[in-house]
Design an enzyme around this catalytic site. Structure first.
Site, PDB file in Angstrom:
ATOM      1  N   THR A 158     -17.249 -21.856 -20.258  1.00 51.70           N
ATOM      2  CA  THR A 158     -17.375 -23.086 -19.461  1.00 51.70           C
ATOM      3  C   THR A 158     -18.770 -23.662 -19.745  1.00 51.70           C
ATOM      4  OG1 THR A 158     -17.960 -21.732 -17.527  1.00 51.70           O
ATOM      5  CG2 THR A 158     -15.684 -22.496 -17.693  1.00 51.70           C
ATOM      6  N   LYS A 184     -17.629 -14.144 -20.479  1.00 53.14           N
ATOM      7  CA  LYS A 184     -18.155 -15.486 -20.266  1.00 53.14           C
ATOM      8  C   LYS A 184     -18.874 -15.498 -18.920  1.00 53.14           C
ATOM      9  CE  LYS A 184     -16.930 -18.543 -18.051  1.00 53.14           C
ATOM     10  NZ  LYS A 184     -17.373 -19.080 -16.702  1.00 53.14           N
ATOM     11  N   THR A 195     -18.040  -9.084 -12.307  1.00 51.30           N
ATOM     12  CA  THR A 195     -18.793 -10.331 -12.363  1.00 51.30           C
ATOM     13  C   THR A 195     -18.352 -11.166 -13.553  1.00 51.30           C
ATOM     14  OG1 THR A 195     -21.028 -11.237 -12.351  1.00 51.30           O
ATOM     15  CG2 THR A 195     -20.718  -9.257 -13.624  1.00 51.30           C
ATOM     16  N   GLU A 285     -27.691 -20.475 -16.860  1.00 50.36           N
ATOM     17  CA  GLU A 285     -27.758 -21.933 -16.982  1.00 50.36           C
ATOM     18  C   GLU A 285     -29.212 -22.419 -16.972  1.00 50.36           C
ATOM     19  OE1 GLU A 285     -23.417 -23.075 -15.094  1.00 50.36           O
ATOM     20  OE2 GLU A 285     -25.143 -22.967 -13.765  1.00 50.36           O
ATOM     21  N   ASN A 408     -25.746 -28.118 -12.782  1.00 48.76           N
ATOM     22  CA  ASN A 408     -24.905 -27.962 -11.601  1.00 48.76           C
ATOM     23  C   ASN A 408     -24.779 -29.237 -10.792  1.00 48.76           C
ATOM     24  OD1 ASN A 408     -23.971 -25.017 -11.316  1.00 48.76           O
ATOM     25  ND2 ASN A 408     -26.071 -24.865 -12.046  1.00 48.76           N
ATOM     26  N   SER A 413     -18.895 -34.068 -12.712  1.00 49.75           N
ATOM     27  CA  SER A 413     -18.968 -35.491 -13.097  1.00 49.75           C
ATOM     28  C   SER A 413     -18.261 -35.745 -14.414  1.00 49.75           C
ATOM     29  CB  SER A 413     -20.419 -35.921 -13.195  1.00 49.75           C
ATOM     30  OG  SER A 413     -21.079 -35.724 -11.963  1.00 49.75           O
TER      31      SER A 413
END
Length: 413
Positions: A158, A184, A195, A285, A408, A413
């Site tokens: 993702t 992932k 996890t 991230e 995030n 969006s």
């Protein structure tokens, strides 16, 4: 999905060998992403055993509930994974989607729906249109091969910036067996039993119960010792599949996790899991720093884990690391708020081996220039000494950057 690969990505990717009894195929079903693969089908030979551990979230996804129920059978013939939609918090519709997906996969490969395992990752709360799998899974079944593991790992991504794979070969008896894994995860990462999504495959002949024991014990100091942002996913799934194909080459059939012939295999399995879990930390991230937190001298290992996680999940600690600031005062804060035994006047802290605090105060030899220089390194180790006992633990995390907020903030969006 971020376009730039994390600067912490491993410099080399392992050559992933074939696992006898496993065929892989990927496709673009347009579930959410356009112009990229988003479905993985793994086809498993008859007799494949399965084990799994899952999130302990009280709001689990529909695929997690499906897998928990089917795990009791101990056998697997297929794994279907989609990215882009987590099929979580989707009520009756979500349960219907899992049943339909499993039915489509079962028809495509000729097995029972109860032998199909499912995992979904992506946006929470949006219905998953399982009819998009109709036709796609049939084509995948026809074209599946012994495979491209990198393509499989890419299909389940993702916000990941690189596919995560690991492998090991080890002797079981006098026969070589192979373990391949993929994972992932880059955000919504805080372990609780399992996890992210991770799938491990081996040709070793291991009974489901023994495999379950190995997985459950192995996860604690690997996947469960990683945190990116302190948020446990609704979809966390770790599945292991053992095809047993190596028995034809003389590998002994294992029925108990305590079998001493499993010692080397157990070690190799944990190494694969540790490798994958570190890759997840490296791909946090927006991450620019891989952070290792070691707590020593606690009253117990469990206490050390809680303290380490308190430090690892502290936004103030993580933003200081992003700013390359050795703000050990924030580490003191995180230790103190953990709710575990600690003595301020016995506490010591070091960054990358440079002690900055000792006996409850700044180290007398503290050198700001020296510490500032080490904080520019891509990997930061924070070592915390409590001086209370023999408890020790280690967790991995990353820094918290502006990019994390941007990723995030724009996720839907």
């Amino acid at each position: 999905m971020p376009s730039a690969v994390s600067p912490l990505a491993p410099p080399e990717v392992p050559n992933m060998p074939v696992i006898a009894g496993v065929k892989l195929a990927t496709a673009a079903a347009g579930i959410r992403y356009q112009g990229r693969t988003d479905v993985l089908l793994a086809i498993l030979d008859k007799g494949t055993t399965v084990a799994g551990v899952f999130t302990r979230s009280k709001c689990p996804s529909a695929p997690v509930e499906w897998c928990r129920a089917k795990l009791k059978g101990g056998k697997a013939r297929a794994l279907v994974v989609n990215s882009g939609n987590a099929n979580a918090f989707t009520g009756k519709t979500g349960r219907q989607s899992t049943a339909l997906t499993a039915a489509i996969a079962a028809k495509a490969i000729g097995c029972g729906a109860n032998e199909v395992f499912l995992a979904s990752t992506g946006v929470i709360g949006e219905p998953l249109d399982a009819t998009k799998f109709d036709g796609v899974l049939g084509s995948l079944a026809d074209g599946a091969s012994t495979g491209d593991w990198m393509s499989a790992a890419e299909a389940i991504m993702t916000t990941d910036t690189f596919p995560k794979v690991a492998t090991a070969t080890v002797k079981l008896g006098n026969t070589a067996v192979t373990i391949n894994g993929m994972a992932k995860g880059a955000g919504m990462i805080a372990p609780d039993m399992a996890t992210m999504l991770s799938f491990i495959f081996t040709d070793a002949p291991i009974a489901a119960g023994a495999l379950q024991s190995l997985l459950k014990s192995g996860v604690e100091d690997t996947f469960n010792a990683v945190t990116i942002d302190g948020d446990t996913s609704t979809s966390d799934t770790l599945l292991a599949f053992a095809t047993g194909a190596a028995a034809a080459n003389g590998a002994p059939k294992i029925s108990r996790a305590s079998d001493p012939r499993l010692n080397a295999f157990t070690k190799a399995l944990r190494e694969v899991m540790a490798d994958l879990s570190e890759q997840i930390a490296r791909d946090g991230e927006g991450a620019r720093k891989l952070v290792e937190i070691i707590v020593e001298g606690a009253v117990s290992k469990a206490s050390a884990r809680k303290i380490a996680m308190s430090v690892a999940n502290s936004p103030l600690v993580k933003t200081a690391l992003a700013g390359e600031d050795a703000n050990w005062g924030r580490v003191v804060m995180a230790v103190g708020k953990a709710g575990q035994p600690a003595d301020r006047d016995k506490l010591s802290i070091a960054f990358n081996g440079i002690r900055v605090a000792k006996s409850g105060a700044r180290d007398p030899s503290y050198d700001e220039a020296e510490v500032s220089a080490t904080m520019k390194e891509p990997k930061i180790q924070i070592r915390i000494g409590l001086g209370l006992g023999k408890g020790r633990d280690r967790v991995l995390t990353c820094d918290l950057t502006k990019e994390y907020v941007a990723i995030n903030g724009d996720y839907r969006s």
